[in-house]
Design a protein around this motif. Structure first.
Motif, mmCIF file in Angstrom:
data_model
loop_
_atom_site.group_PDB
_atom_site.id
_atom_site.type_symbol
_atom_site.label_atom_id
_atom_site.label_comp_id
_atom_site.label_asym_id
_atom_site.label_seq_id
_atom_site.Cartn_x
_atom_site.Cartn_y
_atom_site.Cartn_z
ATOM 1 N N SER A 118 0.878 -1.136 -0.047
ATOM 2 C CA SER A 118 0.102 0.024 0.011
ATOM 3 C C SER A 118 0.713 1.402 0.122
ATOM 4 C CB SER A 118 -0.954 -0.026 1.083
ATOM 5 O OG SER A 118 -0.257 -0.301 2.644
ATOM 6 N N GLU A 119 2.140 1.034 0.419
ATOM 7 C CA GLU A 119 2.900 2.228 0.329
ATOM 8 C C GLU A 119 4.004 2.095 -0.770
ATOM 9 O OE1 GLU A 119 3.316 4.938 2.352
ATOM 10 O OE2 GLU A 119 1.509 4.383 3.471
ATOM 11 N N CYS A 120 4.645 0.936 -1.191
ATOM 12 C CA CYS A 120 5.499 0.580 -2.312
ATOM 13 C C CYS A 120 4.462 0.458 -3.439
ATOM 14 C CB CYS A 120 6.101 -0.711 -2.055
ATOM 15 S SG CYS A 120 7.326 -0.726 -0.947
ATOM 16 N N VAL A 121 4.089 1.818 -4.082
ATOM 17 C CA VAL A 121 3.054 1.852 -5.138
ATOM 18 C C VAL A 121 3.486 0.983 -6.348
ATOM 19 C CG1 VAL A 121 1.855 3.817 -4.004
ATOM 20 C CG2 VAL A 121 3.768 4.019 -5.834
ATOM 21 N N ASN A 122 4.735 0.922 -6.793
ATOM 22 C CA ASN A 122 4.931 0.238 -7.880
ATOM 23 C C ASN A 122 6.271 -0.974 -7.647
ATOM 24 O OD1 ASN A 122 7.649 1.672 -7.979
ATOM 25 N ND2 ASN A 122 6.802 3.384 -8.787
ATOM 26 N N VAL A 123 6.585 -1.498 -8.970
ATOM 27 C CA VAL A 123 7.498 -2.664 -8.542
ATOM 28 C C VAL A 123 8.792 -2.186 -8.357
ATOM 29 C CG1 VAL A 123 8.393 -4.780 -10.035
ATOM 30 C CG2 VAL A 123 6.087 -4.238 -10.248
ATOM 31 N N ASP A 124 9.216 -1.266 -8.952
ATOM 32 C CA ASP A 124 10.450 -0.484 -8.521
ATOM 33 C C ASP A 124 10.769 -0.219 -6.906
ATOM 34 O OD1 ASP A 124 12.823 1.220 -9.865
ATOM 35 O OD2 ASP A 124 12.075 2.359 -8.097
ATOM 36 N N LYS A 125 9.843 0.337 -6.546
ATOM 37 C CA LYS A 125 10.083 0.665 -5.218
ATOM 38 C C LYS A 125 9.935 -0.583 -4.307
ATOM 39 C CE LYS A 125 10.662 3.352 -1.634
ATOM 40 N NZ LYS A 125 12.411 3.639 -1.557
ATOM 41 N N PHE A 126 9.033 -1.656 -4.831
ATOM 42 C CA PHE A 126 9.092 -2.868 -4.127
ATOM 43 C C PHE A 126 10.463 -3.576 -4.272
ATOM 44 C CE2 PHE A 126 8.308 -7.564 -3.989
ATOM 45 C CZ PHE A 126 7.347 -7.911 -3.457
ATOM 46 N N VAL A 127 11.055 -3.791 -5.297
ATOM 47 C CA VAL A 127 12.536 -4.355 -5.462
ATOM 48 C C VAL A 127 13.142 -3.601 -4.686
ATOM 49 C CG1 VAL A 127 14.420 -4.835 -7.146
ATOM 50 C CG2 VAL A 127 11.955 -5.090 -7.748
ATOM 51 N N ARG A 128 13.527 -2.214 -4.534
ATOM 52 C CA ARG A 128 14.242 -1.370 -3.837
ATOM 53 C C ARG A 128 14.223 -1.575 -2.327
ATOM 54 N NH1 ARG A 128 13.713 4.564 -5.537
ATOM 55 N NH2 ARG A 128 15.234 4.814 -3.867
ATOM 56 N N THR A 129 12.879 -2.050 -1.915
ATOM 57 C CA THR A 129 12.567 -2.340 -0.597
ATOM 58 C C THR A 129 13.095 -3.584 0.037
ATOM 59 O OG1 THR A 129 10.462 -0.850 -0.623
ATOM 60 C CG2 THR A 129 10.532 -2.377 1.165
ATOM 61 N N VAL A 130 13.165 -4.317 -0.971
ATOM 62 C CA VAL A 130 13.451 -5.965 -0.581
ATOM 63 C C VAL A 130 15.075 -5.693 -0.412
ATOM 64 C CG1 VAL A 130 14.079 -8.093 -1.459
ATOM 65 C CG2 VAL A 130 11.597 -7.251 -1.817
ATOM 66 N N ILE A 131 16.053 -4.955 -1.384
ATOM 67 C CA ILE A 131 16.942 -4.649 -1.092
ATOM 68 C C ILE A 131 17.458 -4.098 0.034
ATOM 69 C CG2 ILE A 131 19.208 -3.579 -2.381
ATOM 70 C CD1 ILE A 131 17.682 -3.857 -5.147
ATOM 71 N N HIS A 132 16.917 -2.957 0.338
ATOM 72 C CA HIS A 132 16.992 -2.166 1.364
ATOM 73 C C HIS A 132 17.037 -3.258 2.874
ATOM 74 C CE1 HIS A 132 16.585 1.580 3.788
ATOM 75 N NE2 HIS A 132 16.247 0.949 4.711
ATOM 76 N N GLY A 133 15.772 -3.933 2.981
ATOM 77 C CA GLY A 133 15.605 -4.855 4.035
ATOM 78 C C GLY A 133 16.482 -6.096 3.885
ATOM 79 N N TYR A 134 17.000 -6.473 2.831
ATOM 80 C CA TYR A 134 18.000 -7.524 3.068
ATOM 81 C C TYR A 134 19.640 -6.920 3.386
ATOM 82 C CZ TYR A 134 20.862 -11.596 2.085
ATOM 83 O OH TYR A 134 21.654 -12.580 1.894
ATOM 84 N N THR A 135 19.633 -5.846 3.006
ATOM 85 C CA THR A 135 20.969 -5.111 3.773
ATOM 86 C C THR A 135 20.923 -4.966 5.007
ATOM 87 O OG1 THR A 135 20.953 -3.759 1.655
ATOM 88 C CG2 THR A 135 22.208 -2.865 3.487
ATOM 89 N N HIS A 136 19.685 -4.944 5.598
ATOM 90 C CA HIS A 136 19.694 -4.655 7.198
ATOM 91 C C HIS A 136 19.940 -6.176 7.673
ATOM 92 C CE1 HIS A 136 18.668 -0.678 7.445
ATOM 93 N NE2 HIS A 136 17.550 -0.726 7.127
ATOM 94 N N HIS A 137 19.282 -7.132 6.866
ATOM 95 C CA HIS A 137 19.478 -8.501 7.088
ATOM 96 C C HIS A 137 21.000 -8.951 7.456
ATOM 97 C CE1 HIS A 137 18.791 -13.008 7.534
ATOM 98 N NE2 HIS A 137 19.505 -13.117 6.627
ATOM 99 N N ILE A 138 21.824 -8.289 6.465
ATOM 100 C CA ILE A 138 23.291 -8.929 6.724
ATOM 101 C C ILE A 138 24.203 -7.861 7.302
ATOM 102 C CG2 ILE A 138 23.091 -10.429 4.707
ATOM 103 C CD1 ILE A 138 24.249 -8.124 3.085
ATOM 104 N N GLN A 139 23.638 -6.772 7.894
ATOM 105 C CA GLN A 139 24.496 -5.858 8.505
ATOM 106 C C GLN A 139 24.866 -6.302 9.956
ATOM 107 O OE1 GLN A 139 21.724 -2.530 8.328
ATOM 108 N NE2 GLN A 139 23.118 -1.344 6.769
ATOM 109 N N ARG A 140 26.136 -6.148 10.291
ATOM 110 C CA ARG A 140 26.719 -6.524 11.399
ATOM 111 C C ARG A 140 26.256 -5.488 12.483
ATOM 112 N NH1 ARG A 140 31.099 -10.509 10.844
ATOM 113 N NH2 ARG A 140 31.128 -11.025 8.526
ATOM 114 N N GLY A 141 26.142 -6.036 13.655
ATOM 115 C CA GLY A 141 25.920 -5.050 14.606
ATOM 116 C C GLY A 141 24.499 -4.423 14.798
ATOM 117 N N LEU A 142 23.659 -4.776 13.772
ATOM 118 C CA LEU A 142 22.283 -4.023 13.573
ATOM 119 C C LEU A 142 21.308 -4.179 14.821
ATOM 120 C CD1 LEU A 142 20.322 -2.578 11.607
ATOM 121 C CD2 LEU A 142 19.452 -4.831 11.314
#
Length: 140
Positions: free
Chosen positions: A64-88
């Protein structure tokens, strides 16, 4: 499916498929830091948020906030970056308190990775979907 496509034209099942494919590709591109692959969930109602990463290794995307596929893909990349960040888990809150959300090094890195990897990730997602003949139709 194109990056400019509106998410509301796709079913939840198609968005889940896209999310899981994208995580596989992002894991290949960014690595995994010896962590298991994160879970992926669609969650409407995260007010003012494109998505969220939880410390139980779950990436949520809010269509409902990621209105298009571009933002969807970027959000997955963003979330995955947090997944692998050390010390998060240990340092995220103090980093945001000290630097503000926008300038937190964790957020800066995640936004930078969105920009840096979106094109290569999307190309690989398209290639993967063609090879596996999944039920989501992708076009360039």
């Amino acid at each position: 499916m194109r990056l400019k496509d509106k998410l509301n034209t796709y079913s939840v099942k198609q968005l889940r498929t896209l999310g899981m494919e994208t995580i596989k590709v992002v894991r290949e591109v960014l690595g995994h830091g010896n962590k298991p692959s994160p879970k992926f969930k669609i969650r409407n109602g995260l007010t003012g948020c494109y998505g969220q990463y939880d410390y139980d290794y779950t990436i949520y995307v809010n269509p409902s906030e990621c209105v298009n596929v571009d933002k969807f893909v970027r959000t997955v990349i963003h979330g995955y970056t947090h997944h692998i960040q050390r010390g998060l888990k240990k340092s995220y809150t103090s980093s945001v308190e000290k630097n503000g959300y926008f300038y937190s090094p964790f957020e800066v890195e995640a936004r930078d990775n969105e920009k840096k990897y979106k094109s290569v990730v999307w190309k690989k997602v398209l290639d993967l979907s063609r090879k596996t003949k999944l039920n989501v139709h992708y076009n360039k």
